[in-house]
Design a protein around this motif. Structure first.
Motif, PDB file in Angstrom:
ATOM      1  N   HIS A 104       0.761  -1.161   0.091  1.00  0.00           N
ATOM      2  CA  HIS A 104      -0.063  -0.106   0.158  1.00  0.00           C
ATOM      3  C   HIS A 104       0.773   1.404  -0.130  1.00  0.00           C
ATOM      4  CE1 HIS A 104      -3.372  -2.414   0.620  1.00  0.00           C
ATOM      5  NE2 HIS A 104      -3.066  -3.073   1.503  1.00  0.00           N
ATOM      6  N   GLN A 105       1.826   1.252  -0.763  1.00  0.00           N
ATOM      7  CA  GLN A 105       2.747   2.380  -0.843  1.00  0.00           C
ATOM      8  C   GLN A 105       1.911   3.786  -1.385  1.00  0.00           C
ATOM      9  OE1 GLN A 105       6.029   1.548  -3.887  1.00  0.00           O
ATOM     10  NE2 GLN A 105       5.566  -0.549  -3.453  1.00  0.00           N
ATOM     11  N   ASP A 106       0.821   3.243  -2.264  1.00  0.00           N
ATOM     12  CA  ASP A 106       0.197   4.538  -2.879  1.00  0.00           C
ATOM     13  C   ASP A 106      -0.791   5.166  -1.816  1.00  0.00           C
ATOM     14  OD1 ASP A 106      -1.421   2.068  -2.560  1.00  0.00           O
ATOM     15  OD2 ASP A 106      -2.660   2.512  -4.221  1.00  0.00           O
ATOM     16  N   LEU A 107      -1.324   4.371  -0.973  1.00  0.00           N
ATOM     17  CA  LEU A 107      -2.313   4.798   0.504  1.00  0.00           C
ATOM     18  C   LEU A 107      -1.477   5.656   1.294  1.00  0.00           C
ATOM     19  CD1 LEU A 107      -4.966   2.122   1.213  1.00  0.00           C
ATOM     20  CD2 LEU A 107      -4.971   4.310   0.226  1.00  0.00           C
ATOM     21  N   LEU A 108      -0.177   5.172   1.649  1.00  0.00           N
ATOM     22  CA  LEU A 108       0.710   5.906   2.366  1.00  0.00           C
ATOM     23  C   LEU A 108       1.171   7.281   1.721  1.00  0.00           C
ATOM     24  CD1 LEU A 108       2.847   3.134   3.821  1.00  0.00           C
ATOM     25  CD2 LEU A 108       1.420   4.636   5.123  1.00  0.00           C
ATOM     26  N   LEU A 122     -10.005  -2.848   0.314  1.00  0.00           N
ATOM     27  CA  LEU A 122      -9.453  -2.766   1.556  1.00  0.00           C
ATOM     28  C   LEU A 122     -10.384  -2.064   2.542  1.00  0.00           C
ATOM     29  CD1 LEU A 122      -6.639  -3.090   3.341  1.00  0.00           C
ATOM     30  CD2 LEU A 122      -6.382  -0.800   2.729  1.00  0.00           C
ATOM     31  N   PHE A 123     -10.741  -0.891   2.324  1.00  0.00           N
ATOM     32  CA  PHE A 123     -11.441   0.020   3.265  1.00  0.00           C
ATOM     33  C   PHE A 123     -12.826  -0.538   3.522  1.00  0.00           C
ATOM     34  CE2 PHE A 123      -8.398   3.150   2.265  1.00  0.00           C
ATOM     35  CZ  PHE A 123      -8.120   3.423   3.326  1.00  0.00           C
ATOM     36  N   ASN A 124     -13.561  -1.158   2.408  1.00  0.00           N
ATOM     37  CA  ASN A 124     -14.787  -1.662   2.510  1.00  0.00           C
ATOM     38  C   ASN A 124     -14.687  -3.287   3.121  1.00  0.00           C
ATOM     39  OD1 ASN A 124     -17.838  -1.639   1.419  1.00  0.00           O
ATOM     40  ND2 ASN A 124     -17.062  -3.756   0.966  1.00  0.00           N
ATOM     41  N   ASP A 125     -13.680  -4.027   2.920  1.00  0.00           N
ATOM     42  CA  ASP A 125     -13.816  -5.335   3.664  1.00  0.00           C
ATOM     43  C   ASP A 125     -13.673  -5.089   5.146  1.00  0.00           C
ATOM     44  OD1 ASP A 125     -14.127  -6.535   1.272  1.00  0.00           O
ATOM     45  OD2 ASP A 125     -12.056  -7.337   0.990  1.00  0.00           O
ATOM     46  N   LEU A 126     -12.537  -4.005   5.405  1.00  0.00           N
ATOM     47  CA  LEU A 126     -12.536  -3.673   6.853  1.00  0.00           C
ATOM     48  C   LEU A 126     -13.431  -2.737   7.405  1.00  0.00           C
ATOM     49  CD1 LEU A 126      -8.504  -2.993   6.618  1.00  0.00           C
ATOM     50  CD2 LEU A 126      -9.558  -4.931   7.656  1.00  0.00           C
ATOM     51  N   ALA A 127     -14.502  -2.479   6.714  1.00  0.00           N
ATOM     52  CA  ALA A 127     -15.637  -1.640   7.279  1.00  0.00           C
ATOM     53  C   ALA A 127     -15.323  -0.284   7.850  1.00  0.00           C
ATOM     54  CB  ALA A 127     -16.656  -2.207   8.438  1.00  0.00           C
ATOM     55  N   ILE A 128     -14.229   0.180   7.082  1.00  0.00           N
ATOM     56  CA  ILE A 128     -13.655   1.680   7.601  1.00  0.00           C
ATOM     57  C   ILE A 128     -14.239   2.504   6.778  1.00  0.00           C
ATOM     58  CG2 ILE A 128     -11.595   3.134   7.789  1.00  0.00           C
ATOM     59  CD1 ILE A 128      -9.872   0.559   8.451  1.00  0.00           C
ATOM     60  N   GLU A 165      -9.048  -0.188  -7.225  1.00  0.00           N
ATOM     61  CA  GLU A 165     -10.054  -1.324  -6.769  1.00  0.00           C
ATOM     62  C   GLU A 165      -9.430  -1.934  -5.735  1.00  0.00           C
ATOM     63  OE1 GLU A 165     -12.773  -3.975  -6.289  1.00  0.00           O
ATOM     64  OE2 GLU A 165     -13.007  -2.443  -7.891  1.00  0.00           O
ATOM     65  N   LYS A 166      -8.127  -2.090  -5.367  1.00  0.00           N
ATOM     66  CA  LYS A 166      -7.487  -2.730  -4.216  1.00  0.00           C
ATOM     67  C   LYS A 166      -7.810  -1.752  -3.216  1.00  0.00           C
ATOM     68  CE  LYS A 166      -2.822  -0.921  -4.106  1.00  0.00           C
ATOM     69  NZ  LYS A 166      -3.140  -0.461  -2.398  1.00  0.00           N
TER      70      LYS A 166
END
Length: 720
Positions: free
Chosen positions: A389-393, A578-584, A573-574
């Motif tokens: 998750h380099q892009d998210l950071l 990620l955020f949806n699966d973790l319910a964030i 998409e990833k």
């Protein structure tokens, strides 16, 4: 003495301490610290046993809040606040502006016949209804759909904010739309903390943790900032409107002597710091460190570790109090990431770790890290998280202001990498090779004099050029900007680690189920994870051009140089998954945040572009023309006058032409959609601004000082 010299002298002398802030060490500990915070200990004496136990379960164990105790808690809260002098209360929250918001309501309620009572109900505590239409929503709400809700966050204690004529009870809250979607930074943060706990708990059970162990993320954030004299601030429209100087040439002396860092703190600044710290102590904020930073006029304050949701609230209060307190001392606190070109910028280094409710730090390697398989397992998960998750950071620290800092010679590059240090790197490489153990060890260093003690030496060095560095028992995320809320960066760190540790735990369980012994299974997970993700580990100079080439060309790491490059990846998409699966964050909430980031970027640069044009057109160009006119009237023209006239004339024409280009791109805006406007700002307006600045900064070096219309870097950085 010129008028400018008189102004410099006035700026240096025109301050005094009206009220001395003094407190003995015993007062700080016994009377002052957290005196304006409604702690659980305070509530214990004000609530029934059952109500207290119920609230304690919510705060300390994350259990669902029992709404039936709201009236009891509200009464206790109101009574305590009034004892502290509060007349009003507010739901204090973090909208998507990145700052905080508050709407004050009085405890006073008329009861008829000219009589009033002081009241505060459980309903008023739990929920308030501000107008949501004027806050950023990224399309989640239309302007005509105004309803939104603030809701009490019991995990963060209420506190008192004082002002010259009274006090206000602040109730930490979250902010959601009428449809239940998060319109703030706190809801996703709280969700991410729960997601982290759910992901780490199964791993902890495998490592033998007791039943019911609760895990949360912890954080300590270092806050860098500049102080300048108030007189200079208000004579700089760029600082007033944008928080940074849009003009200004490098002074003869900057930070190159390296004498400011950790130097003696000027008395005026130290008085300000002491005042601010006293206020922060009363709010229960455990500030520990203060010092001069690298650049002249730059300083730092840092608290010790706290649970990350509390740390996020405290960071907002630290910024608020730094700003308000500076004014009492004739100073202005600048939190912009790059208020002055050519000198050190300001960051907010986020020291992130995880802890259990029993006080265990899960990223503490202990005395023998090569044997601490639990630590190595979680450290491996960090490697995986950062690489995946380099892009998210990069996105979570993206802003128009931070773009000026990331990659400069005092800040980490936009390329994400992890510094492990020589000892940890050696341990991982030995696990991969099958050797095990570690060739690196700490020891004692003699200092060459018998009167000096031998000091313990760490087995690995530190790396100040790394954006994500292991620093003993935590990872330091150095790319976070000094002006931003830490809530979204912490949300991202929690989320990506939860994702990584869940996958590694599943791998570990699979190996155990397949018959591997526990120790062998853990070693296998650590070995394979390091093999796969070791490209993210870099212990060298992150500033070097050689690293940039190696990172991109040989290692395949991302280099998202600008905010626009980074924000485009947020809804890949990833990341949606990620955020949806973790319910964030659901898809609508994440897309909304992307839209808001584009919008804030566009508006920030648009304001800067228009301010640049205004200052150059109405102040700098007239000053140059006036000086040129004086040169024309100078009489017989010697070589000096002729040469100076030609230089000023050429630069004035250069400035005029650059202003014409800037005016055209400022008018254009770039399209109808916000992402089109954001691209226009990056690709057209910023380069045009730079051309105007280049001409103006050259003129500053040749135009007579008595004509120059604004304070210079020499004055702003060094007059304290």
């Amino acid at each position: 003495m010129t008028q400018q010299d008189l102004e410099v002298s006035s700026a240096a002398r025109n301050w005094r301490v009206d009220v001395q802030q003094t407190a003995s060490p015993s007062q700080l500990v016994n009377e002052l610290f957290a005196s304006d915070v409604l702690t659980l200990e305070q509530l214990k004496t004000r609530l029934s046993r059952s109500a207290y136990k119920s609230l304690q379960a919510t705060v300390e164990r994350g259990e669902r809040l029992d709404a039936s105790i709201a009236d009891t808690v509200a009464l206790a809260m109101k009574t305590w606040a009034m004892e502290k002098g509060a007349t009003h209360y507010t739901h204090w929250f973090q909208p998507l502006t990145g700052s905080t918001a508050e709407k004050h309501d009085s405890f006073l309620n008329p009861s008829g016949d000219g009589v009033a009572i002081m009241s505060f109900s459980g309903k008023e505590l739990i929920q308030a209804e501000p107008d949501a239409s004027s806050f950023p929503s990224g399309g989640l709400r239309a302007t005509f759909e105004a309803r939104g809700y603030t809701a009490w966050d019991p995990s963060s204690p209420a506190f008192i904010v004082r002002h010259a004529n009274g006090a206000t009870l602040c109730i930490p809250s979250v902010f959601a739309s009428w449809t239940g979607e998060a319109l703030d930074l706190k809801i996703p943060l709280l969700r991410s903390i729960e997601a982290l706990g759910k992901a780490v708990t199964p791993a902890m059970k495998l490592f033998g943790a007791s039943e019911g162990t609760r895990v949360t993320s912890t954080l300590g954030a270092e806050q860098e900032y500049f102080l300048i004299t108030e007189e200079y601030f208000y004579r700089r429209p760029d600082l007033v409107m944008t928080g940074r100087t849009l003009f200004g040439t490098k002074p003869p002396r900057g930070q190159e002597l390296e004498d400011h860092y950790f130097g003696a703190i000027p008395d005026r600044v130290l008085s300000f710091m002491t005042d601010a710290e006293t206020q922060l102590y009363a709010l229960g904020i455990p500030v520990k460190t203060r010092h001069n930073e690298v650049a002249p006029g730059q300083f730092e304050i840092a608290p010790i570790f706290e649970n990350s949701n509390i740390a996020a609230d405290h960071q907002q209060l630290i910024m608020q109090i730094l700003r308000t307190t500076a004014r009492k001392y004739g100073l202005v606190c600048l939190l912009h990431e790059k208020p002055f070109a050519g000198v050190n910028g300001s960051g907010k280094h986020c020291n992130w770790s995880m802890g259990t409710d029993a006080g265990e730090n899960l990223l503490d390697p202990g005395d023998t890290p090569s044997e601490n398989m639990q630590f190595l397992f979680f450290c491996s998960a960090v490697l995986k998280a950062v690489d995946d998750h380099q892009d998210l950071l990069r996105t979570c620290v993206a802003s128009a202001s931070n773009d000026h800092r990331l990659g400069a010679n005092e800040a980490p590059p936009a390329i994400l990498s992890i510094f492990l240090g020589s000892e940890l790197t050696d341990i991982f490489e030995r696990i991969v090779s099958g050797e095990g153990g570690s060739a690196k060890s700490s020891g004692l260093m003699g200092l060459g004099s018998q009167v000096l003690p031998e000091i313990p030496v760490h087995a690995g060095d530190r790396n100040r050029t790394s954006p994500f560095a292991f620093t003993g028992n935590k990872f330091e995320f150095r790319a976070v900007g000094s002006s931003q809320s830490i809530s979204f960066p912490v949300t991202v760190m929690n989320a990506i680690f939860a994702d990584a540790v869940a996958q590694l735990t599943a791998d570990l369980q699979h190996r155990i189920d397949a018959g591997a012994g526990f120790d062998d299974a853990v070693a296998g997970v650590v070995r394979d994870t390091y093999r796969k993700y070791q490209r993210i580990v870099f212990n060298g100079d992150g500033y070097s051009e050689a690293w940039h080439q190696e990172a991109e060309q040989e290692r395949g790491l991302l280099n998202l140089r600008t905010t626009i490059d980074a924000v485009e990846t947020l809804t890949h998409e990833k990341n949606l998954r990620l955020f949806n699966d973790l319910a964030i964050l659901n898809e609508r909430e994440l897309v909304a945040r992307q839209e808001i980031m584009y919008d804030i970027y566009f508006k920030t640069v648009n304001i800067e572009g228009e301010t640049t044009e205004y200052m150059a057109q109405t102040a700098i160009l007239p000053a140059a023309v006036t000086y040129l006119g004086e040169l024309e009237q100078a009489g017989p023209a010697g070589r000096a006058v002729q040469g100076l006239k030609a230089q000023v004339s050429d630069l004035t024409d250069e400035l005029y032409d650059a202003l014409h280009t800037l005016h055209a791109v400022n008018e254009e805006l770039g399209g109808e959609e916000v992402h089109e406007k954001a691209h226009h700002m990056r690709d057209k307006v910023l380069p045009a601004m730079q051309q105007v600045r280049a001409a103006a900064d050259h003129l500053e070096k040749v135009v007579s000082a008595k004509h120059w219309p604004m304070p210079t870097y020499r004055q702003m950085l060094f007059v304290k």
